[in-house]
Write a protein that holds these residues in place. Sequence first.
Motif, short mmCIF file in Angstrom:
data_model
loop_
_atom_site.label_atom_id
_atom_site.label_comp_id
_atom_site.label_asym_id
_atom_site.label_seq_id
_atom_site.Cartn_x
_atom_site.Cartn_y
_atom_site.Cartn_z
N MET A 168 0.85 -1.19 0.00
CA MET A 168 0.00 0.00 0.00
C MET A 168 0.89 1.23 0.00
SD MET A 168 -1.09 2.52 2.33
CE MET A 168 -2.46 3.64 2.44
N THR A 169 0.66 2.13 -0.98
CA THR A 169 1.40 3.38 -1.06
C THR A 169 0.56 4.50 -0.48
OG1 THR A 169 2.52 2.63 -3.06
CG2 THR A 169 2.57 4.99 -2.61
N PRO A 170 1.06 5.22 0.51
CA PRO A 170 0.27 6.33 1.08
C PRO A 170 -0.08 7.37 0.02
CG PRO A 170 2.13 5.80 2.48
CD PRO A 170 2.32 5.02 1.21
N GLN A 171 -1.26 7.94 0.15
CA GLN A 171 -1.70 8.97 -0.80
C GLN A 171 -1.03 10.31 -0.54
OE1 GLN A 171 -3.59 8.34 -3.39
NE2 GLN A 171 -3.95 6.20 -2.84
N ARG A 172 -0.46 10.48 0.65
CA ARG A 172 0.23 11.73 0.97
C ARG A 172 1.71 11.55 0.65
NH1 ARG A 172 0.31 13.30 7.06
NH2 ARG A 172 2.46 12.56 7.01
N TYR A 173 2.19 12.34 -0.29
CA TYR A 173 3.54 12.16 -0.77
C TYR A 173 4.53 13.05 -0.03
CZ TYR A 173 1.03 9.83 -4.49
OH TYR A 173 0.20 8.99 -5.18
N THR A 174 5.80 12.65 -0.07
CA THR A 174 6.86 13.42 0.53
C THR A 174 8.08 13.31 -0.37
OG1 THR A 174 8.28 13.69 2.47
CG2 THR A 174 7.61 11.45 1.93
N GLY A 222 -19.52 -2.64 9.41
CA GLY A 222 -19.93 -3.74 8.54
C GLY A 222 -20.20 -5.05 9.26
N ARG A 223 -20.33 -5.01 10.57
CA ARG A 223 -20.45 -6.26 11.34
C ARG A 223 -21.72 -7.04 11.00
NH1 ARG A 223 -21.48 -2.03 14.75
NH2 ARG A 223 -23.47 -2.01 15.88
N ALA A 224 -22.76 -6.39 10.47
CA ALA A 224 -23.98 -7.12 10.12
C ALA A 224 -23.91 -7.70 8.71
CB ALA A 224 -25.19 -6.18 10.24
N SER A 225 -22.89 -7.35 7.96
CA SER A 225 -22.77 -7.83 6.58
C SER A 225 -21.77 -8.98 6.50
CB SER A 225 -22.30 -6.68 5.67
OG SER A 225 -20.99 -6.28 6.02
N ARG A 226 -21.74 -9.62 5.35
CA ARG A 226 -20.66 -10.56 5.08
C ARG A 226 -19.43 -9.72 4.73
NH1 ARG A 226 -25.05 -13.34 2.13
NH2 ARG A 226 -25.48 -15.33 3.16
N THR A 227 -18.38 -9.86 5.51
CA THR A 227 -17.22 -8.98 5.39
C THR A 227 -16.04 -9.71 4.79
OG1 THR A 227 -17.96 -7.72 7.32
CG2 THR A 227 -15.67 -7.46 6.64
N VAL A 228 -15.47 -9.11 3.75
CA VAL A 228 -14.29 -9.64 3.08
C VAL A 228 -13.16 -8.64 3.28
CG1 VAL A 228 -13.31 -10.49 0.93
CG2 VAL A 228 -15.78 -10.70 1.35
N LEU A 229 -12.09 -9.05 3.93
CA LEU A 229 -10.90 -8.21 4.09
C LEU A 229 -9.91 -8.66 3.02
CD1 LEU A 229 -9.58 -5.99 5.79
CD2 LEU A 229 -8.63 -7.78 7.24
N MET A 230 -9.45 -7.72 2.19
CA MET A 230 -8.74 -8.13 0.99
C MET A 230 -7.60 -7.20 0.62
SD MET A 230 -11.53 -7.11 -1.94
CE MET A 230 -10.42 -7.55 -3.28
N GLY A 231 -6.74 -7.70 -0.25
CA GLY A 231 -5.68 -6.89 -0.82
C GLY A 231 -4.29 -7.38 -0.46
N PRO A 232 -3.27 -6.89 -1.17
CA PRO A 232 -1.88 -7.30 -0.92
C PRO A 232 -1.38 -6.92 0.47
CG PRO A 232 -2.08 -6.15 -3.03
CD PRO A 232 -3.37 -5.97 -2.32
N SER A 233 -2.01 -5.93 1.10
CA SER A 233 -1.58 -5.52 2.44
C SER A 233 -2.08 -6.44 3.54
CB SER A 233 -2.08 -4.09 2.75
OG SER A 233 -1.56 -3.16 1.83
N LEU A 234 -2.94 -7.40 3.19
CA LEU A 234 -3.58 -8.25 4.20
C LEU A 234 -2.58 -9.09 4.98
CD1 LEU A 234 -6.14 -9.65 5.41
CD2 LEU A 234 -5.87 -11.34 3.59
#
Length: 217
Positions: A1-7, A147-159
């Motif tokens: 994950m690349t931060p959106q705030r650049y330096t 989102g606790r009442a929904s079916r929750t998918v945690l995803m992505g390369p940062s997982l």
Amino acid sequence: MTPQRYTRTLEWSGTLTGRPASDLIAWMDGWDPHECSLAIATLNAVLQGASQYRDLIGESTPLGGGNLAVFRAMAAEFGSGRISVIGRYPGLDDVLAPFDFVCIERMPGNGDLPDQAAEYLLPDSEWSFITASALANKTLPRLLELGRASRTVLMGPSLPWTSTWRDWGVDYLAGVEVLDAELLWRVVSEGGGVRIFEDAVGYRLLVLHRRSEPACA
């Protein structure tokens, strides 16, 4: 994950090699987005060497490459309820066009909703797909609560691949495995972004909980 705030300059560049991983993982407690992202990358590297990682990977199902592999693989399970996606995935509109879906993005583009929309939409969603990069920007605990009442998918390369997510109410993990380490290194070093999904990494899906009906129905 690349931060959106650049330096222009990262003050710690050139000083990290040889330091204990625990030093860098401790940066997760801070608020600097670059340090938090590096901390999560370090945590993931450490977890990959653990037996639990190998067990979870062994229990998961390979979905192949492609930035949208998770959505394509799970489309058959979608009902008529709302699908909320936290984080913009290129091409998402084409895959989810047949469904009632919204994309909530911190830096919204055309058709996206701002991140505060999650407060109103996630509690009534049937599915919540949450990018694991929310761990770095500190929004993940609130998103999982909403989102606790929904079916929750945690995803992505940062997982981070860990069974601890069961205790947080996550139903599915959709993380990646490295398919071609040499290619991955080359694509990342050349600024390839989502091109890592073409051949370098592939998604895997792990079911933590399987609900017969979402609690919000």
